[in-house]
Write an enzyme that holds these catalytic residues in place. Structure first.
Site, PDB file in Angstrom:
ATOM      1  N   ASP A  77       0.845  -1.191   0.000  1.00  0.00           N
ATOM      2  CA  ASP A  77       0.000   0.000   0.000  1.00  0.00           C
ATOM      3  C   ASP A  77       0.883   1.244   0.000  1.00  0.00           C
ATOM      4  O   ASP A  77       1.557   1.531   0.980  1.00  0.00           O
ATOM      5  CB  ASP A  77      -0.890  -0.050   1.258  1.00  0.00           C
ATOM      6  CG  ASP A  77      -1.659   1.239   1.465  1.00  0.00           C
ATOM      7  OD1 ASP A  77      -1.818   2.001   0.486  1.00  0.00           O
ATOM      8  OD2 ASP A  77      -2.103   1.477   2.602  1.00  0.00           O
ATOM      9  N   ASP A  98      -3.908   3.828   2.926  1.00  0.00           N
ATOM     10  CA  ASP A  98      -5.311   3.630   3.308  1.00  0.00           C
ATOM     11  C   ASP A  98      -5.608   2.178   3.699  1.00  0.00           C
ATOM     12  O   ASP A  98      -6.762   1.796   3.871  1.00  0.00           O
ATOM     13  CB  ASP A  98      -6.244   4.073   2.167  1.00  0.00           C
ATOM     14  CG  ASP A  98      -6.041   3.237   0.912  1.00  0.00           C
ATOM     15  OD1 ASP A  98      -5.119   2.389   0.886  1.00  0.00           O
ATOM     16  OD2 ASP A  98      -6.807   3.419  -0.059  1.00  0.00           O
ATOM     17  N   ASP A 129      -1.990  -1.196  -3.686  1.00  0.00           N
ATOM     18  CA  ASP A 129      -2.309  -0.422  -4.895  1.00  0.00           C
ATOM     19  C   ASP A 129      -1.209  -0.576  -5.947  1.00  0.00           C
ATOM     20  O   ASP A 129      -0.170  -1.198  -5.694  1.00  0.00           O
ATOM     21  CB  ASP A 129      -2.556   1.055  -4.546  1.00  0.00           C
ATOM     22  CG  ASP A 129      -1.502   1.594  -3.591  1.00  0.00           C
ATOM     23  OD1 ASP A 129      -0.316   1.337  -3.839  1.00  0.00           O
ATOM     24  OD2 ASP A 129      -1.872   2.244  -2.595  1.00  0.00           O
ATOM     25  N   ASP A 161      -6.465 -10.512 -15.185  1.00  0.00           N
ATOM     26  CA  ASP A 161      -7.521 -11.479 -14.880  1.00  0.00           C
ATOM     27  C   ASP A 161      -8.759 -11.107 -15.696  1.00  0.00           C
ATOM     28  O   ASP A 161      -9.273  -9.993 -15.552  1.00  0.00           O
ATOM     29  CB  ASP A 161      -7.821 -11.390 -13.376  1.00  0.00           C
ATOM     30  CG  ASP A 161      -8.154 -12.718 -12.760  1.00  0.00           C
ATOM     31  OD1 ASP A 161      -9.029 -13.401 -13.323  1.00  0.00           O
ATOM     32  OD2 ASP A 161      -7.566 -13.060 -11.729  1.00  0.00           O
ATOM     33  N   ASP A 193     -11.014 -16.279 -15.536  1.00  0.00           N
ATOM     34  CA  ASP A 193     -11.822 -16.677 -14.389  1.00  0.00           C
ATOM     35  C   ASP A 193     -12.974 -17.595 -14.810  1.00  0.00           C
ATOM     36  O   ASP A 193     -13.722 -17.254 -15.735  1.00  0.00           O
ATOM     37  CB  ASP A 193     -12.383 -15.380 -13.773  1.00  0.00           C
ATOM     38  CG  ASP A 193     -12.962 -15.594 -12.408  1.00  0.00           C
ATOM     39  OD1 ASP A 193     -12.232 -16.069 -11.527  1.00  0.00           O
ATOM     40  OD2 ASP A 193     -14.151 -15.278 -12.215  1.00  0.00           O
ATOM     41  N   GLU A 229      -9.030 -20.828 -15.786  1.00  0.00           N
ATOM     42  CA  GLU A 229      -9.330 -21.442 -14.498  1.00  0.00           C
ATOM     43  C   GLU A 229     -10.278 -22.588 -14.841  1.00  0.00           C
ATOM     44  O   GLU A 229     -11.441 -22.358 -15.175  1.00  0.00           O
ATOM     45  CB  GLU A 229      -9.992 -20.439 -13.550  1.00  0.00           C
ATOM     46  CG  GLU A 229     -10.200 -21.041 -12.186  1.00  0.00           C
ATOM     47  CD  GLU A 229     -11.126 -20.233 -11.268  1.00  0.00           C
ATOM     48  OE1 GLU A 229     -11.094 -20.469 -10.066  1.00  0.00           O
ATOM     49  OE2 GLU A 229     -11.886 -19.384 -11.764  1.00  0.00           O
ATOM     50  N   HIS A 256      -5.081 -17.254  -4.589  1.00  0.00           N
ATOM     51  CA  HIS A 256      -5.963 -16.429  -3.755  1.00  0.00           C
ATOM     52  C   HIS A 256      -7.244 -17.152  -3.358  1.00  0.00           C
ATOM     53  O   HIS A 256      -8.009 -16.628  -2.543  1.00  0.00           O
ATOM     54  CB  HIS A 256      -6.306 -15.148  -4.516  1.00  0.00           C
ATOM     55  CG  HIS A 256      -7.142 -15.456  -5.724  1.00  0.00           C
ATOM     56  ND1 HIS A 256      -6.649 -16.152  -6.821  1.00  0.00           N
ATOM     57  CD2 HIS A 256      -8.443 -15.212  -6.001  1.00  0.00           C
ATOM     58  CE1 HIS A 256      -7.613 -16.309  -7.698  1.00  0.00           C
ATOM     59  NE2 HIS A 256      -8.705 -15.748  -7.239  1.00  0.00           N
ATOM     60  N   ASP A 257      -7.523 -18.306  -3.952  1.00  0.00           N
ATOM     61  CA  ASP A 257      -8.714 -19.079  -3.583  1.00  0.00           C
ATOM     62  C   ASP A 257      -8.370 -20.263  -2.694  1.00  0.00           C
ATOM     63  O   ASP A 257      -9.258 -21.030  -2.299  1.00  0.00           O
ATOM     64  CB  ASP A 257      -9.404 -19.625  -4.846  1.00  0.00           C
ATOM     65  CG  ASP A 257     -10.052 -18.527  -5.666  1.00  0.00           C
ATOM     66  OD1 ASP A 257     -10.449 -17.501  -5.079  1.00  0.00           O
ATOM     67  OD2 ASP A 257     -10.147 -18.693  -6.899  1.00  0.00           O
TER      68      ASP A 257
HETATM   69  C1  GLC Z   1     -12.905 -17.525  -9.408  1.00  0.00           C
HETATM   70  C2  GLC Z   1     -11.975 -16.605  -8.652  1.00  0.00           C
HETATM   71  C3  GLC Z   1     -12.539 -16.364  -7.289  1.00  0.00           C
HETATM   72  C4  GLC Z   1     -13.883 -15.693  -7.449  1.00  0.00           C
HETATM   73  C5  GLC Z   1     -14.813 -16.489  -8.354  1.00  0.00           C
HETATM   74  C6  GLC Z   1     -15.958 -15.655  -8.813  1.00  0.00           C
HETATM   75  O1  GLC Z   1     -12.962 -18.776  -8.857  1.00  0.00           O
HETATM   76  O2  GLC Z   1     -10.686 -17.135  -8.629  1.00  0.00           O
HETATM   77  O3  GLC Z   1     -11.699 -15.621  -6.471  1.00  0.00           O
HETATM   78  O4  GLC Z   1     -14.487 -15.519  -6.198  1.00  0.00           O
HETATM   79  O5  GLC Z   1     -14.158 -16.935  -9.516  1.00  0.00           O
HETATM   80  O6  GLC Z   1     -15.504 -14.696  -9.724  1.00  0.00           O
END
Ligand code: GLC
Length: 585
Positions: free
Chosen positions: A48, A52, A56, A125, A227, A286, A361-362
């Site tokens: 950051d 805040d 970023d 993404d 995604d 994905e 991140h998931d």
């Molecule tokens: C994908 C993303 C995830 C998101 C979901 C809905 O699985 O990686 O983080 O919540 O799609 O967009």
């Protein structure tokens, strides 16, 4: 104190003997994205610059030299587009704008320039299964049944009665349809009601998406991670599907009937023709719901669709069936783990190209989920997992922070979570009178927020991530687990990661070499060879906190140790806890 032996004299600078120099001419189908190490940044949590509490783009710019120092070649950024953040940017309200929290288009241009100047490529993404409910298209669409944007989304008129059930992943009531009084109709949302699904049947919508992709490609972006891309195509007759159908026809998997609809590959071919093929870029799906049987349809070169996909079979291992992301107390079976990754290697043996990852991140932090985050094993097991990721035949997707061995924060209270998935699942279980303690305990291992905690730069307040209040709590172990501390320690996870990346980059055998699993049924050790043009490497990984050995049938007495996460190589084949070693045979 753990020391690392690195006897890579032959790997340090490519010489005549080096595989890369020697073999490259003989390797068919070479591509930059096959040879890449992809480093994933969660922008909200990286750095950051403005104080805040939210990461970023300026923060990323300030850390480009750090990223470059890792040796990685591609950066994947989670969504940075305008968004009200119902799902941290996976709900886009303007595909051509930058999220206010993250900065401006000028910041973006400066960031991309800074990356390219350092030889780093940028992958964004693409969230095109759904938009935000605040997107102008949706505002228009919901305003009247005759609006030109009506068909940008999926609507079910209430006169026809209630629509057939479809799940909405992030909804408290579990429903994927939401009633909208303005036009007396329901709209479809596979995730939260703030994320209405786009209607890919509509050629106008498809053109908007392809134009938008070209807009970013024209700016110089080097690719997209896509995604939930198999979800874009649905059976839009929306037949009634019962639980029995799901169990019997769809192999128990909800994503197999929600997704991969009849026109999916037409859409991907069109996307390739209209956008991807016009630029030297990479694409990775994905691959929700994609199986070994269907994977080739996405990535084979002669299909002219995408380059790569990532599957969910690996990261799904070890969860209890019928529970929400709850680990089997017995842990996961290494034999099964090996079976899955060996199978996915063989899928792409002749055609196509794979990916490999253990965190993102998931997912929870890699070391907590697949290694051992107890203080005495955290660094060792993390290095062992890094060795695995960087010695497989597939493009590695490495999640930022894993190079420090960052581990799960393991919140005690639901109030600490920020993720819509955890919060709404908690409410759902509460409403059903379920066991909330069981859920919270399970979340300590599996919740997505575990991997989203702020990046740990140094031992100053908030790990040097922000001078404000961080949007998500910082893992208290930042005092010792941080970049500054690891920079000066030759044996740190960070420096081990750098060495592994270098080893992979300088030895194409680690990218393209044939993979063969050894000692398949060994429950403790993962051993395999990689072979290319007469050269052979042996990788041995102890996945346990006990000494162990593998029956590889290979004499290593004369082999050269390329890397080991301990100071001394194994004696008489005895691996130390979580030992990882790569031999050149
Ligand atoms: C994908 C993303 C995830 C998101 C979901 C809905 O699985 O990686 O983080 O919540 O799609 O967009």
């Amino acid at each position: 104190m753990i020391a690392i032996t690195l006897l890579i004299s032959s790997c340090q600078s490519p010489t005549k003997d080096n595989n890369m120099k020697n073999d490259s001419a003989d390797i068919p189908g070479r591509k930059w994205w096959k040879e890449a190490v992809v480093y994933q940044i969660y922008p909200r949590s990286f750095k950051d610059a403005k104080g805040d509490g939210v990461g970023d783009l300026k923060g990323i710019i300030s850390k480009l030299d750090y990223i470059k120092s890792l040796g990685v070649s591609v950066i994947w950024l989670n969504p940075i587009f305008s968004s009200p953040n119902a799902d941290n940017g996976y709900d886009i309200s303007d595909y051509r704008g930058i999220m206010k929290d993250f900065g401006t288009m000028e910041d973006f241009d400066a960031m991309l320039k800074g990356m390219h100047e350092r030889g780093l490529k940028l992958v964004l993404d693409l969230v095109a299964n759904h938009s935000s409910d605040e997107h102008e298209w949706f505002r228009q669409s919901r305003s009247s049944g005759t609006n030109p944007y009506r068909d940008y989304y999926h609507w079910w008129p209430a006169e026809k009665g209630k629509p057939p059930f479809r799940p909405g992943s992030f909804e408290v009531d579990g429903s994927g349809w939401r009633f909208d009084a303005a036009t007396n109709a329901y709209y479809l949302h596979y995730f939260s009601f703030r994320q209405p699904d786009l209607n890919w049947e509509n050629p106008k919508l498809r053109k908007e998406i392809f134009d938008m992709m070209n807009f970013w490609f024209d700016k110089g972006v080097d690719g997209f991670r896509m995604d939930v891309i198999p979800f874009i195509a649905k059976d839009t007759t929306f037949p009634v599907i019962t639980q029995k159908d799901i169990d019997e026809k769809y192999n128990g998997g909800w994503d197999q009937y929600l997704a991969s609809g009849p026109h999916l590959h037409d859409y991907l071919k069109e996307m390739n023709k209209e956008a991807l093929s016009k630029h030297d870029v990479m694409s990775v799906a994905e691959g929700a719901g994609v199986t070994a049987a269907t994977a080739h349809n996405f990535v084979d070169e002669d299909r002219n669709e995408l380059n790569m996909l990532y599957h969910f079979e690996g990261v799904s291992l070890g969860y209890l069936p019928g529970k929400f992301k709850e680990m089997d107390p017995k842990g996961y079976s290494l034999v099964e783990f090996k079976k899955i990754y060996s199978k996915w290697d063989s899928v792409f043996e002749e055609k196509g190209w794979g990916t490999i990852y253990l965190g993102n991140h998931d997912q929870p932090r890699m070391v907590t989920r697949w290694g051992n985050d107890a203080p005495e094993w955290r660094a060792l097991s993390s290095k062992m997992l890094t060795t695995f990721l960087l010695t497989m035949r597939a493009t590695p997707y490495y999640f930022g922070g894993d190079e420090l061995g960052m581990n799960n924060i393991k919140f005690d209270k639901i109030d600490d979570y920020r993720d819509i998935e955890s919060i709404n699942m908690y409410k759902q279980i509460k409403n059903k009178g379920g066991d909330l303690n069981e859920f919270l305990n399970a979340q300590k291992i599996s919740a997505r927020d575990n991997s989203r905690t702020p990046f740990q730069w140094d031992s100053s307040a908030n790990a040097g991530f922000t001078t404000g209040t961080p949007w998500l709590k910082v893992n208290p172990n930042y005092k010792t687990v941080n970049v500054a501390a690891q920079e000066t320690d030759a044996n740190s996870c960070l420096n081990y990661f750098r060495k592994m990346v270098k080893l992979r980059k300088e030895n194409l055998i680690l990218v393209y070499g044939k993979y063969a699993l050894l000692d398949r049924e060994n429950p403790n050790v993962y051993a395999y060879t990689r072979e290319l043009n007469g050269k052979k490497l042996l990788v041995i990984l102890n996945f346990t906190n006990n000494p162990a050995s593998a029956n590889t049938g290979i004499d290593v007495s004369k082999a050269k140790v390329l890397i080991d996460n301990y100071a001394d190589a194994p004696v008489n084949g005895q691996l130390k806890p979580y030992e990882a070693v790569v031999y050149e045979l």
